[in-house]
Design a protein around this motif. Structure first.
Motif, PDB file in Angstrom:
ATOM      1  N   ARG A  39      17.879 -19.644 -35.529  1.00 29.53           N
ATOM      2  CA  ARG A  39      18.265 -18.329 -35.002  1.00 29.53           C
ATOM      3  C   ARG A  39      17.835 -17.218 -35.971  1.00 29.53           C
ATOM      4  NH1 ARG A  39      23.417 -18.927 -35.253  1.00 29.53           N
ATOM      5  NH2 ARG A  39      23.491 -20.191 -33.371  1.00 29.53           N
ATOM      6  N   ALA A  40      18.034 -17.454 -37.257  1.00 27.76           N
ATOM      7  CA  ALA A  40      17.666 -16.440 -38.256  1.00 27.76           C
ATOM      8  C   ALA A  40      16.156 -16.198 -38.266  1.00 27.76           C
ATOM      9  CB  ALA A  40      18.144 -16.881 -39.638  1.00 27.76           C
ATOM     10  N   MET A  41      15.375 -17.261 -38.197  1.00 23.99           N
ATOM     11  CA  MET A  41      13.916 -17.103 -38.242  1.00 23.99           C
ATOM     12  C   MET A  41      13.367 -16.470 -36.970  1.00 23.99           C
ATOM     13  SD  MET A  41      13.041 -17.907 -41.174  1.00 23.99           S
ATOM     14  CE  MET A  41      14.602 -17.834 -42.031  1.00 23.99           C
ATOM     15  N   ALA A  42      13.994 -16.749 -35.840  1.00 28.88           N
ATOM     16  CA  ALA A  42      13.536 -16.159 -34.577  1.00 28.88           C
ATOM     17  C   ALA A  42      13.919 -14.692 -34.454  1.00 28.88           C
ATOM     18  CB  ALA A  42      14.107 -16.945 -33.396  1.00 28.88           C
ATOM     19  N   GLY A  43      14.836 -14.251 -35.286  1.00 34.37           N
ATOM     20  CA  GLY A  43      15.336 -12.880 -35.183  1.00 34.37           C
ATOM     21  C   GLY A  43      14.312 -11.805 -35.466  1.00 34.37           C
ATOM     22  N   VAL A  44      13.184 -12.153 -36.100  1.00 34.70           N
ATOM     23  CA  VAL A  44      12.166 -11.141 -36.397  1.00 34.70           C
ATOM     24  C   VAL A  44      11.088 -11.084 -35.311  1.00 34.70           C
ATOM     25  CG1 VAL A  44      12.535 -11.429 -38.868  1.00 34.70           C
ATOM     26  CG2 VAL A  44      10.703 -12.708 -37.763  1.00 34.70           C
ATOM     27  N   GLU A  45      11.182 -11.967 -34.328  1.00 33.36           N
ATOM     28  CA  GLU A  45      10.207 -11.950 -33.230  1.00 33.36           C
ATOM     29  C   GLU A  45      10.555 -10.846 -32.235  1.00 33.36           C
ATOM     30  OE1 GLU A  45       7.567 -13.685 -33.216  1.00 33.36           O
ATOM     31  OE2 GLU A  45       7.979 -15.312 -34.643  1.00 33.36           O
ATOM     32  N   ARG A  46       9.613 -10.512 -31.353  1.00 36.30           N
ATOM     33  CA  ARG A  46       9.879  -9.524 -30.316  1.00 36.30           C
ATOM     34  C   ARG A  46      11.013 -10.007 -29.424  1.00 36.30           C
ATOM     35  NH1 ARG A  46       6.107  -7.750 -26.584  1.00 36.30           N
ATOM     36  NH2 ARG A  46       5.503  -9.929 -26.245  1.00 36.30           N
ATOM     37  N   LYS A  47      11.863  -9.105 -29.005  1.00 41.41           N
ATOM     38  CA  LYS A  47      13.082  -9.467 -28.286  1.00 41.41           C
ATOM     39  C   LYS A  47      12.859 -10.429 -27.115  1.00 41.41           C
ATOM     40  CE  LYS A  47      17.183  -6.613 -28.622  1.00 41.41           C
ATOM     41  NZ  LYS A  47      17.926  -5.429 -28.141  1.00 41.41           N
ATOM     42  N   PRO A  48      11.871 -10.182 -26.270  1.00 41.51           N
ATOM     43  CA  PRO A  48      11.703 -11.087 -25.124  1.00 41.51           C
ATOM     44  C   PRO A  48      11.341 -12.520 -25.524  1.00 41.51           C
ATOM     45  CG  PRO A  48      10.499  -9.024 -24.797  1.00 41.51           C
ATOM     46  CD  PRO A  48      10.924  -9.055 -26.220  1.00 41.51           C
ATOM     47  N   GLU A  49      10.839 -12.693 -26.762  1.00 43.92           N
ATOM     48  CA  GLU A  49      10.348 -14.009 -27.191  1.00 43.92           C
ATOM     49  C   GLU A  49      11.298 -14.726 -28.137  1.00 43.92           C
ATOM     50  OE1 GLU A  49       6.598 -13.124 -28.918  1.00 43.92           O
ATOM     51  OE2 GLU A  49       5.655 -12.540 -27.029  1.00 43.92           O
ATOM     52  N   ARG A  50      12.382 -14.082 -28.535  1.00 44.60           N
ATOM     53  CA  ARG A  50      13.257 -14.663 -29.553  1.00 44.60           C
ATOM     54  C   ARG A  50      13.864 -15.989 -29.123  1.00 44.60           C
ATOM     55  NH1 ARG A  50      16.411  -9.189 -31.626  1.00 44.60           N
ATOM     56  NH2 ARG A  50      14.551  -8.237 -32.586  1.00 44.60           N
ATOM     57  N   ARG A  51      14.338 -16.050 -27.889  1.00 42.27           N
ATOM     58  CA  ARG A  51      14.989 -17.282 -27.428  1.00 42.27           C
ATOM     59  C   ARG A  51      14.014 -18.450 -27.447  1.00 42.27           C
ATOM     60  NH1 ARG A  51      18.739 -17.109 -22.201  1.00 42.27           N
ATOM     61  NH2 ARG A  51      19.856 -15.801 -23.709  1.00 42.27           N
ATOM     62  N   GLU A  52      12.763 -18.208 -27.022  1.00 40.82           N
ATOM     63  CA  GLU A  52      11.768 -19.277 -27.002  1.00 40.82           C
ATOM     64  C   GLU A  52      11.414 -19.732 -28.418  1.00 40.82           C
ATOM     65  OE1 GLU A  52       8.945 -22.144 -26.080  1.00 40.82           O
ATOM     66  OE2 GLU A  52      10.657 -21.317 -24.976  1.00 40.82           O
ATOM     67  N   TRP A  53      11.252 -18.781 -29.344  1.00 41.13           N
ATOM     68  CA  TRP A  53      10.925 -19.183 -30.717  1.00 41.13           C
ATOM     69  C   TRP A  53      12.111 -19.852 -31.400  1.00 41.13           C
ATOM     70  CZ3 TRP A  53       6.429 -20.371 -31.923  1.00 41.13           C
ATOM     71  CH2 TRP A  53       5.327 -19.669 -31.430  1.00 41.13           C
ATOM     72  N   GLN A  54      13.318 -19.443 -31.066  1.00 43.31           N
ATOM     73  CA  GLN A  54      14.481 -20.156 -31.600  1.00 43.31           C
ATOM     74  C   GLN A  54      14.464 -21.611 -31.132  1.00 43.31           C
ATOM     75  OE1 GLN A  54      18.294 -18.214 -31.073  1.00 43.31           O
ATOM     76  NE2 GLN A  54      19.410 -20.149 -31.267  1.00 43.31           N
ATOM     77  N   ARG A  55      14.113 -21.813 -29.870  1.00 41.13           N
ATOM     78  CA  ARG A  55      14.039 -23.176 -29.334  1.00 41.13           C
ATOM     79  C   ARG A  55      12.949 -23.983 -30.044  1.00 41.13           C
ATOM     80  NH1 ARG A  55      11.297 -26.285 -25.940  1.00 41.13           N
ATOM     81  NH2 ARG A  55       9.714 -24.686 -25.565  1.00 41.13           N
TER      82      ARG A  55
END
Length: 603
Positions: A39-55
């Motif tokens: 979750r912390a690492m995905a937090g710097v991605e663009r908002k629409p993509e955060r959930r996918e990168w967290q996964r």
């Protein structure tokens, strides 16, 4: 491999990486730790993509496919004011009390937030030299290293993470002999690793049995005494240096090797190889490394580390059909590269200069762990010609996927700020495949440096005790000593992961797997050959220790460092059990045995 099979794996998680805040346990399971970090690492991605990168980040974490550096696992997504970088190289700005104690303060602040520190102490004038402003005689670099050592010990006693420090001194500094022998005393510099920075000129002097001059920069060329010109510290070019004395290069070389044999230190770093192969050759000069030597860095440079766990990509292990799932391995590398790039945004920095350096270069150090276990699972003996070709292929695939991802990230997010067209002329960059060089030419690159081999000791324990980095397996079963959260030491009898897996699948046999090889039967030359096989694909450096038994003859070790230099390695370290240094891992008494180098690879 989702579960923590070994008791020590659970202990490592609870003591090193489980998030606790104000006495409250936040991470109820190791899965909670992975979720927190992803979750912390995905937090710097663009908002629409955060959930996918967290996964995606969670996916590579959950099966121990990817092992982030310990500071990332412990600190990401927490309220603790800590850095996510394992280590930094620091700066002693000047040979003055102000310069020294400013550097000491910066080191203390960095250690306090969980980062190890490395220093080039060559800037400090030699023992007995007169300080012109005061007329007082200088006490020398080793004396000031004792102050750092005491500081680190005080921080450790207050509950701060055990501090790691590297002290480096040039091979031509007048105090080099005192530096080499400083750790012979079991009370001296216990919080330091020490390494000698060796030049091409010194290695030539050793080869030719020539004299070697010990020198130090002079304030003015007109000072009394003979003067030569040498590159020193971060100076862009040679500076005038006074010759203090001359000795036989081979005598100094033998002192280094004898101390390594008896006391496991110093290690050796090859300065000209490091700088010759530095991707940022056009804008920086490197004089030190992080505490374990896998990342040569400029002042305030940082280690952003992680390792791909190779054991998790072997299909049908221990069988004739054993193979590597290359697609899964390369996909994990791509996601891990993006993960480490995001660490630079997420991390806290003890000092502003560290943040500026990290953002300017965006160095990452993605490596591998479990190579020896992977070889065993594939039925390949570590150190054999087949293992060298295999290790070379694995590292090239990891490196190529890392570079390709960094090029794509540059297209998506921008190049690192210190990037210039001169980057494309670097020796390492020129060795890349034409397709990668074409991508660099078109888009640039997100990260200045990409791959390394770190020790991965504790995170490999977390992953059910896979073999460390590219090290051979120590033993099938051995004793491991570990420091607990409150500072007390505990010992565990542990099994190597490949051995554990073999015994689980073959409970009816007491034999070792067909491809078994461990440090007891492995000659030093095999260590070097494995390191040399992967070095051409690593733009940072390699932390690799040649473990030798107590009874190994000194005469067989004397050429090891010279061979390391000839093979183009950036450093070399030897460890032989000794009463001064002690050992983190030990063989149970019933398994102690003599070294037999003659038939080592055939056993």
């Amino acid at each position: 491999m989702k579960t923590l099979n070994e008791p020590i794996s659970m202990i490592v998680w609870e003591n090193k990486y489980r998030y606790q805040c104000g006495g409250k346990i936040v991470d109820q399971s190791v899965e909670d730790t992975w979720r927190r970090v992803a979750r912390a690492m995905a937090g710097v991605e663009r908002k629409p993509e955060r959930r996918e990168w967290q996964r995606q980040f969670y996916r590579i974490l959950e099966n121990f496919h990817f092992l982030p550096g310990g500071r990332i696992l412990a600190g990401a997504g927490t309220r603790h004011k800590v850095t996510l970088f394992n280590c930094f190289v620091m700066n002693i700005a000047s040979d003055s009390l102000t310069g020294i104690f400013d550097a000491l303060e910066e080191g203390a602040l960095t250690l306090q937030q969980g980062g190890g520190v490395g220093y080039d102490f060559s800037v400090l004038r030699p023992f007995g030299d007169t300080v012109k402003k005061t007329g007082i005689q200088a006490s020398g670099p080793v004396s000031f290293m004792r102050i750092w050592d005491a500081m680190c010990g005080v921080l450790l006693s207050t509950g701060t993470r055990r501090g790691a420090m590297m002290g480096v001194l040039r091979c031509d500094h007048p105090d080099i002999e005192a530096f080499i022998t400083a750790k012979e005393d079991p009370r001296e510099l216990r919080h330091f690793n020490v390494s000698v920075m060796v030049s091409d000129d010194f290695m030539a002097a050793v080869k030719n049995d020539a004299e070697w001059q010990l020198v130090f920069p002079v304030e003015t060329e007109g000072e009394a005494g003979r003067v030569v010109f040498r590159q020193w510290g971060s100076a862009p070019g040679p500076v005038p240096c006074r010759i203090y004395r001359t000795l036989r290069a081979r005598d100094l070389w033998e002192k280094i090797i004898r101390s390594a044999y008896e006391y496991a230190e110093p290690g050796v770093l090859f300065s000209d190889t490091i700088n010759r192969m530095n991707n940022l050759w056009y804008c920086e000069r490197i004089a030190a490394t992080n505490p374990c030597g896998e990342i040569p860095l400029p002042p305030y440079g940082a280690c952003d580390l992680g390792a791909v766990n190779l054991t998790q990509f072997v299909t049908a292990p221990f069988s004739a059909g054993a193979a590597i799932n290359w697609n899964a391995l390369e996909e994990t590398v791509r996601v891990a590269t993006r993960f480490l790039d995001n660490v630079i945004e997420v991390s806290r920095y003890p000092l502003r200069a560290q943040r500026q350096q990290a953002f300017a270069t965006r160095r990452i150090g993605l490596g591998v762990t479990g190579l020896a276990d992977m070889l065993i699972m594939m039925g390949i003996r570590y150190g054999s010609p087949e293992s060298l070709a295999f290790a070379r292929d694995v590292m090239k695939r990891v490196a190529d996927a890392t570079w390709q991802t960094s090029i794509e990230l540059a297209h998506e997010k921008g190049v690192f700020p210190a990037y210039a067209r001169s980057y494309l002329q670097g020796r390492f960059v020129q060795s890349l495949d034409a397709s990668l060089r074409a991508g660099l030419d078109k888009f640039g690159v997100r990260n200045s440096h990409h791959n390394t081999i770190a020790p991965t000791g504790t995170i490999s324990l977390l992953a059910n005790n896979v073999s460390n980095g590219i090290e051979p397996v120590f033993r099938a079963e051995y004793i491991r000593h570990m420091r607990m959260r409150k500072g007390d030491a505990v010992s565990f009898r542990v099994q190597d992961y490949a051995y554990y897996l073999w015994r689980s699948n073959h409970p009816e046999t007491d034999s070792l797997p067909p491809g078994w090889m461990d440090t007891d039967t492995l000659p030093p030359a095999a260590h070097l050959q494995v390191q040399a096989a992967v070095q051409p694909h690593i733009d940072n450096a390699i932390s690799k220790t040649i473990n030798i038994p107590r009874h190994f003859p000194f005469e067989q070790l004397i050429d090891v460092y010279s061979q390391a230099y000839a093979l183009g390695l950036k450093g070399c370290t030897v460890f032989r059990p000794n009463p001064v240094t002690g050992s983190v891992i030990e063989v149970p008494e019933e398994h102690c045995c003599q070294y037999d180098g003659e038939n080592a690879l055939q056993k």
